[in-house]
Design an enzyme around this catalytic site. Structure first.
Site, short mmCIF file in Angstrom:
data_model
loop_
_atom_site.label_atom_id
_atom_site.label_comp_id
_atom_site.label_asym_id
_atom_site.label_seq_id
_atom_site.Cartn_x
_atom_site.Cartn_y
_atom_site.Cartn_z
N HIS A 74 -50.67 -88.38 6.51
CA HIS A 74 -50.09 -88.28 5.17
C HIS A 74 -49.10 -87.13 5.13
CE1 HIS A 74 -50.25 -86.78 0.84
NE2 HIS A 74 -49.67 -87.96 0.76
N SER A 75 -47.90 -87.41 4.63
CA SER A 75 -46.91 -86.40 4.31
C SER A 75 -46.56 -85.54 5.52
CB SER A 75 -47.44 -85.56 3.14
OG SER A 75 -46.42 -84.78 2.55
N GLN A 76 -46.78 -84.22 5.44
CA GLN A 76 -46.49 -83.33 6.57
C GLN A 76 -47.04 -83.87 7.88
OE1 GLN A 76 -48.98 -79.95 6.89
NE2 GLN A 76 -47.47 -78.64 7.89
N GLY A 109 -47.15 -86.73 8.95
CA GLY A 109 -46.40 -87.82 9.57
C GLY A 109 -45.81 -87.42 10.91
#
Length: 391
Positions: free
Chosen positions: A227-229, A231
């Site tokens: 998720h998010s960072q 990735g």
């Protein structure tokens, strides 16, 4: 069908409790805690729970050594393992593995959902974060985010967001005039869970790549859910252990390639998807060898223009053949640019599935979709894709 959880990991598990006894314990604990909601994690399908650390090395002068870079890993094992590969859940910036355990208003989280589907579920705290030790003189400076920033980007996008899609957010839990803001009980519970993170993306990615490679060597082949960072972590881990990564589910991964748009920080991720080197063919030894150009015009008015390689493009050879899902919600700031990540992968020879949740009938989500009101609907989309695509 071969089900994977290594004997080494099972042997290392700390068996806490199972089934009804765990549920009773959780319910009693909730009763003892004034103001606590009913236990969100019933654990009716939990056979074993445990934790262990992976990675890490001793640093410091003789007699004053400390261990740096070890990664806390938590594991839930279902009573009946029905999914071939385990899931490893990687949280984003400012977060810890608590993201997966329950929502800030006390509902079931993704850890329990995937456990109920029959996955062995691993959750990590990034090295130097949460339950993974941080050493100030070794790991470097920290950063955190004021409550106002999190209101704008995560919880009250409809009022405070500055990107075109922000007004569509409807799924953040809570009610009343302070919904999604300081002073609302749901927001306060969410913000209490936010922690300091390493300021250096390079250091963060180096620590997570090293520890996660060792994690996969310990547990065997797995599916990475980022998720998010995090990735960037999925691409980096798959790049060094491609045979042990059976799939990547990238929930609004760090992007877009080569730049930061929200917040507008300019050039980042010099290697396209990451700040650390990735293996390209033809080989490159410096990111400046990636010749990139930006679209003259975005694909749509509410989308960002994307950076792409000049043809012929260098290929991300170690990611090829790994099933990859990239997911964007309707209202998140990522809705404006996650297509750029999917297109960059495709141009680099990495086939992937790009899904916008509204195209699947799931509307109103922001960036923290695992915590929002319809979080289990989103989780089902992920599981359905895994069942069809990961072999």
């Amino acid at each position: 069908m071969k089900l994977r959880i290594s004997c080494a990991v099972l042997a290392s598990l700390v068996i806490v409790v199972a089934g009804a006894s765990f549920s009773a314990f959780a319910q009693n604990a909730a009763q003892r805690a004034p103001g606590a909601s009913d236990a969100p994690f019933s654990a009716s399908n939990l056979a074993r729970f445990g934790y262990f650390y992976v990675g890490g090395h001793y640093v410091g002068e003789p007699g004053k050594e400390v261990m740096d870079g070890a990664m806390y890993t938590e594991v839930f094992v279902p009573k009946k393992i029905r999914r071939r590969y385990p899931l490893v859940l990687f949280h984003g910036l400012g977060q810890t593995a608590t993201n997966w355990l329950q929502t800030p208003d006390g509902r079931e989280g993704w850890a329990e959902y995937f456990l109920d589907q029959g996955y062995v579920v691993y959750m990590v705290d990034q090295p130097a974060r949460g339950r993974s030790a941080y050493h100030p003189g070794i790991d470097g400076p920290l950063r955190n985010f004021p409550a106002r920033d999190e209101e704008q980007r995560f919880t009250d996008e409809a009022d405070l967001g500055t990107w075109p899609q922000a007004k569509k957010q409807t799924q953040w839990p809570g009610a009343g005039p302070k919904k999604g803001r300081m002073g609302d009980s749901v927001f306060d519970a969410f913000y209490a869970s936010q922690v300091d993170s390493l300021a250096s993306d390079v250091m963060t990615q180096k620590l997570i790549q090293d520890a996660s490679a060792q994690l996969l060597e310990k547990i065997g082949p797995a599916i990475l859910l980022t998720h998010s960072q995090a990735g960037s972590f999925g691409w980096l881990i798959a790049d060094v252990r491609p045979k042990l990564v059976k799939g990547i589910v990238a929930i609004e991964p760090a992007g877009p390639p080569f730049e930061s748009l929200i917040p507008p920080l300019g050039k980042v991720r010099a290697w396209g998807l990451t700040d650390l080197p990735l293996h390209y063919e033809p080989p490159i030894d410096d990111p400046s060898q990636l010749q990139v150009v930006k679209q003259n015009k975005p694909d749509a008015l509410d989308l960002a223009a994307c950076f792409r390689q000049q043809e012929p493009a260098h290929k991300l050879v170690n990611l090829q053949g790994i099933p990859i899902l990239v997911v964007a919600s309707e209202a998140s700031y990522h809705a404006a640019y996650d297509h750029c990540t999917a297109q960059y992968l495709e141009q680099a020879g990495v086939k992937n599935t790009f899904v916008r949740l509204p195209d699947r009938g799931i509307h109103g989500n922001g960036h923290m979709m695992m915590l929002e009101r319809n979080n289990l609907e989103v989780a089902k989309v992920l599981d359905d894709w895994i069942q069809k695509n990961v072999r």
